[in-house]
Design an enzyme around this catalytic site. Structure first.
Site, PDB file in Angstrom:
ATOM      1  N   ARG A  17     -12.371  49.132  33.187  1.00  0.00           N
ATOM      2  CA  ARG A  17     -10.941  48.812  33.076  1.00  0.00           C
ATOM      3  C   ARG A  17     -10.280  49.790  31.859  1.00  0.00           C
ATOM      4  O   ARG A  17      -9.516  50.520  32.455  1.00  0.00           O
ATOM      5  CB  ARG A  17     -10.767  47.619  32.881  1.00  0.00           C
ATOM      6  CG  ARG A  17     -10.390  47.069  34.398  1.00  0.00           C
ATOM      7  CD  ARG A  17     -10.657  45.334  33.682  1.00  0.00           C
ATOM      8  NE  ARG A  17     -11.628  45.191  32.787  1.00  0.00           N
ATOM      9  CZ  ARG A  17     -11.803  43.370  32.150  1.00  0.00           C
ATOM     10  NH1 ARG A  17     -10.179  42.724  32.415  1.00  0.00           N
ATOM     11  NH2 ARG A  17     -12.387  43.242  31.967  1.00  0.00           N
ATOM     12  N   ASN A  35      -9.378  42.398  36.431  1.00  0.00           N
ATOM     13  CA  ASN A  35     -10.814  42.969  37.342  1.00  0.00           C
ATOM     14  C   ASN A  35     -10.157  41.339  38.368  1.00  0.00           C
ATOM     15  O   ASN A  35      -9.165  40.183  37.754  1.00  0.00           O
ATOM     16  CB  ASN A  35     -11.808  41.856  36.312  1.00  0.00           C
ATOM     17  CG  ASN A  35     -12.351  42.581  35.797  1.00  0.00           C
ATOM     18  OD1 ASN A  35     -12.585  44.298  36.385  1.00  0.00           O
ATOM     19  ND2 ASN A  35     -13.703  42.443  34.902  1.00  0.00           N
TER      20      ASN A  35
END
Length: 812
Positions: A17, A35
């Site tokens: 990320r 996520n």
């Protein structure tokens, strides 16, 4: 211009990320990333009409600048009909709780940046043994559930201090959302205790901390139990013969090799040959144990201390690994020689993971214990790799590799969810889901009660961890394997379809899946060589030539069957297999007539040979087997190796391989079957014969026994005899496989089974096949031994609802 980007693969807990965040900001994109149970979901808005190019660049950079521990399996783009965020920015959002369709990353060795901090006296993490970041550290060993967030790991009990929390919250920091992030202020701690669990003060041992004290005690010849990433190790100085002998005695591991850990590659080079590729493998994030050829009798770069003589009895290799956690880095910092670093258990039991359990089970084995208070959720042994035929070959798939998903071949995208139970030895379990195979870490041999309990616990954990609801359960055809019994019971309780898979068909299917062979790619000629597996005719197979694909197989060749006098005792006592080979291939009376002066004959006559002959003639506790493993045991016994009894699975065959290498005088670079054979003067080795049997061709070892006994009588060195056996066996197997493949119109030959862990056999058979125009399919992602069996079971169950026993009998 706005799109959604779905990224699937190993993309959680690996710094993915923040990588998206940095790349999006560099490209002037706004949006968010999070996520969820399927991987990573990106929503992105481009500021202008040329935004498609910017979003395309983002996707391309995700592939080319992927974090080191990540693996992208798919990037899926879709339209997004929403207004851009206000104010314009790119955010990292909290994880979404959805169904689990993504992977858990494997535990990874300490990265260079974290290692530098641990070694830096001025750093706030100086000498901190739990230092990690998104590029390294524990993953599988601490996770309880997906998504992989701190709350779902054993780190949840450690609240981060302000400094760690700031790192964790900063997308520009390499510890952004590093779930095990910690420091000496807020994280787990380590301490030294005596065998009863009483904490010791390092100052009393003239040491600055517990790890320094442990290192000092190891140098004094003590044996320590050390809690690591995925379990406990037992450690001692590998150059201290007395300490190694005590460890063997206490652990009741009298012959099986010990793994070694060395500070760096330079230490390893003092004891073993180390090429560039194996060195890179040792230093990789997986940091496995790598089997290396030892330098026995050759000059070393400097005067390295001699290793204890019984670290790896009867073997030409040593298993080395590098320190893969900060604790190990600190422990070996001052060591210019290796440490024994073997699993913390009694022989054949599962490795200890819990402090109290370790004190109870290891208290009599270790003099002291080095403990910490980060819970190990999942037991994960060290992986073992051997470099063979120009590629790394996994012998045990565990830490560093499991549970990284394996992409299934074309045709399996819509495969039903399957649970495959694996085999009895070297067990792993496989889940098939979403076009991927999720193979558990190595679980061990289910004949041991504690391992069997751990097996069932791991199945339940993986089913929960991956929210897996199987429709089919695949088991080995053997009626009495614990794995098969467990699978049958689960299928009956839950009303699931049960698929019974023949052992060697599973081996062949595993190597096909390992190589991405398509579901409709057609059959191959599979060579499955191992100890034994239950055959469809009620005998024990193990030297098989199969025309096989995922949906079925036909047995077209096999090693000439011989009895196993005494049943399972013949697996443990190789001399029994030698008597059986003599009786079937030559006849005992003919053997005594032709070679009356052999010392071997005298030794065998001290055994109850008449009783064994009666058992074999009457088929009483003497099941027939075509096992290649039992043939290797018999040859080893003929040469005086492990004739009385083996101490661990495969010992006789392993020592037979090492004997062939040791007997190849003049060979300084182990790695070429041709070089070994030439140096020993073996030529093509001992020939085998062929017998056209009912439904297939039998490979007959009778001719090789005649040559072998002639050489024994002539005083030929055992090492040369072993080399000649290996060379002839490899040629015979490859030639029969090539002939059968050509007769069947097949273009590929696949190799699987535990016998292909033997470097001489894998390289020899592969070399002869290439000479005949076949490029062999071999294992790369899963072990060739029974550790890969569950993958084969799973893809067969997915490809085919499962044959009836009548169908299998007809096919065989």
């Amino acid at each position: 211009m706005a799109e959604t980007i779905r990224v699937r693969g190993l993309v959680q807990g690996v710094g993915f990320r923040p990588t998206v965040w940095r790349l999006a900001r560099d490209l002037g994109l706004t949006g968010d990333v999070r996520n969820d149970g399927e991987g990573v979901l990106i929503r992105v808005w481009a500021p202008d009409a040329g935004g498609t190019d910017s979003i395309g660049q983002l996707c391309e950079r995700l592939r080319t600048r992927c974090p080191p521990l990540a693996r992208i399996d798919a990037i899926e783009r879709g339209a997004l009909d929403l207004p851009p965020p206000d104010p314009a920015q790119f955010l990292i959002l909290a994880s979404a709780a959805t169904g689990a369709h993504t992977g858990v990353a494997a535990d990874a060795a300490t990265c260079a940046a974290c290692a530098a901090e641990v070694r830096d006296p001025a750093d706030r993490r100086s000498r901190y043994p739990f230092t990690n970041c998104t590029h390294c550290g524990p993953r599988l060993s601490i996770v309880r559930a997906i998504p992989y967030d701190r709350a779902n790991t054993s780190m949840a009990v450690f609240a981060q201090c302000p400094a760690c929390a700031a790192e964790y919250a900063d997308p520009a920091d390499r510890r952004f959302h590093a779930q095990p992030n910690a420091c000496p202020v807020c994280g787990p701690r380590v301490w030294l205790a005596d065998a009863a669990g009483r904490a010791l003060d390092p100052a009393d041992l003239a040491a600055g901390d517990a790890i320094a004290a442990a290192s000092r005690l190891l140098a004094q010849g003590r044996i320590l139990a050390i809690k690591g990433i995925g379990g406990f190790h037992l450690a001692c100085d590998a150059t201290d013969a007395a300490a190694v002998a005590r460890l063997r005695q206490r652990k009741r591991r009298f012959a099986k090799p010990f793994a070694l850990m060395a500070r760096d590659l330079d230490v390893i080079r003092r004891y073993c040959r180390l090429g560039e590729a194996p060195a890179a493998l040792l230093a990789s994030p997986a940091a496995p144990v790598v089997l290396l050829d030892r330098l026995a009798g050759l000059p070393t770069p400097d005067l390295a201390p001699d290793l204890a003589p019984d670290l790896a009895p009867g073997q030409s290799t040593l298993g080395f690994m590098l320190p893969y956690s900060p604790l190990h880095l600190l422990l070996l910092a001052d060591w210019d020689r290796p440490l024994v670093m073997t699993s913390g258990n009694l022989s054949e039991e599962p490795q200890c993971v819990d402090n109290d359990d370790a004190l109870g089970r290891l208290g009599g084995l270790a003099d002291l214990v080095l403990l910490h208070d980060r819970a190990i959720v999942n037991r994960v042994d060290d992986s073992v790799v051997r470099w063979m035929d120009a590629a790394p070959r996994l012998l045990r798939r565990a830490r560093g590799y499991a549970p990284n998903p394996i992409a299934l071949p074309p045709g399996f995208a819509q495969a039903p969810p399957v649970l495959a139970m694996g085999g009895e030895l070297k067990n792993t379990v496989c889940l098939l889901k979403d076009g991927q195979a999720i193979l558990t870490q190595h679980l061990g041999d289910l004949e041991e009660a504690n391992t069997a309990r751990e097996y069932e616990r791991t199945i339940d954990l993986y089913l929960a961890l991956f929210e897996h609801r199987p429709e089919r359960i695949a088991v080995d055809l053997h009626p009495d394997y614990r794995a098969s019994l467990t699978g049958r019971g689960r299928a009956a309780r839950e009303g699931l379809e049960l698929v019974q898979v023949q052992h060697h068909h599973a081996h062949c299917a595993a190597v096909l899946a390992d190589n991405g062979w398509p579901l409709d790619g057609g059959p191959v000629l599979g060579i499955a060589l191992d100890g034994l597996g239950y055959g469809t005719d009620g005998t024990l197979w193990g030297g098989e030539f199969l025309v096989a694909d995922y949906r079925g197989f036909e047995r077209v060749g096999w090693l000439r069957p011989v009895p196993m006098p005494g049943g399972t005792r013949a697996i443990l006592e190789p001399w029994r297999n030698l008597v059986a080979q003599i009786e079937v291939c030559l006849g005992w009376d003919e053997f005594r007539r032709r070679w009356p002066a052999l010392e071997l004959a005298r030794r065998l006559e001290e055994r109850p040979v008449p009783m064994l002959r009666t058992l074999m003639q009457r088929r009483l506790n003497a099941p027939l087997t075509s096992s290649a493993g039992r043939l290797f045991d018999a040859v080893a016994a003929a040469l005086g190796l492990c004739a009385e009894r083996i101490s661990y699975e495969g010992q006789a065959a392993i020592e037979l391989e090492s004997l062939a290498v040791a007997g190849s005088t003049g060979v300084r670079e182990y790695g070429s079957t041709g070089a070994v054979a030439a140096a020993a003067g073996v030529g093509e080795g001992y020939a085998c014969g062929l017998i056209e049997g009912d439904g297939g061709t039998l490979l007959d070892p009778a001719p090789l026994w005649c040559r072998l006994f002639d050489d024994l009588a002539a005083g030929v060195a055992p090492g040369a005899i072993s080399a000649r056996f290996h060379a002839g066996f490899c040629r015979a197997v490859a030639d029969l496989a090539a002939d059968l493949a050509q007769a069947q119109g097949l273009a590929r030959v696949a190799l699987s089974g535990g016998v292909f862990q033997n470097r001489l056999v894998l390289e020899g058979v592969s070399r002869h096949l290439r000479r005949r125009g076949f490029e062999p399919l071999t294992h790369h992602q899963v072990p060739t031994n029974d550790g890969g069996l569950a993958l084969g079971q799973a893809v067969i169950a997915a490809a085919w609802a499962g044959p009836s026993l009548d169908d299998l009998h007809q096919a065989s």
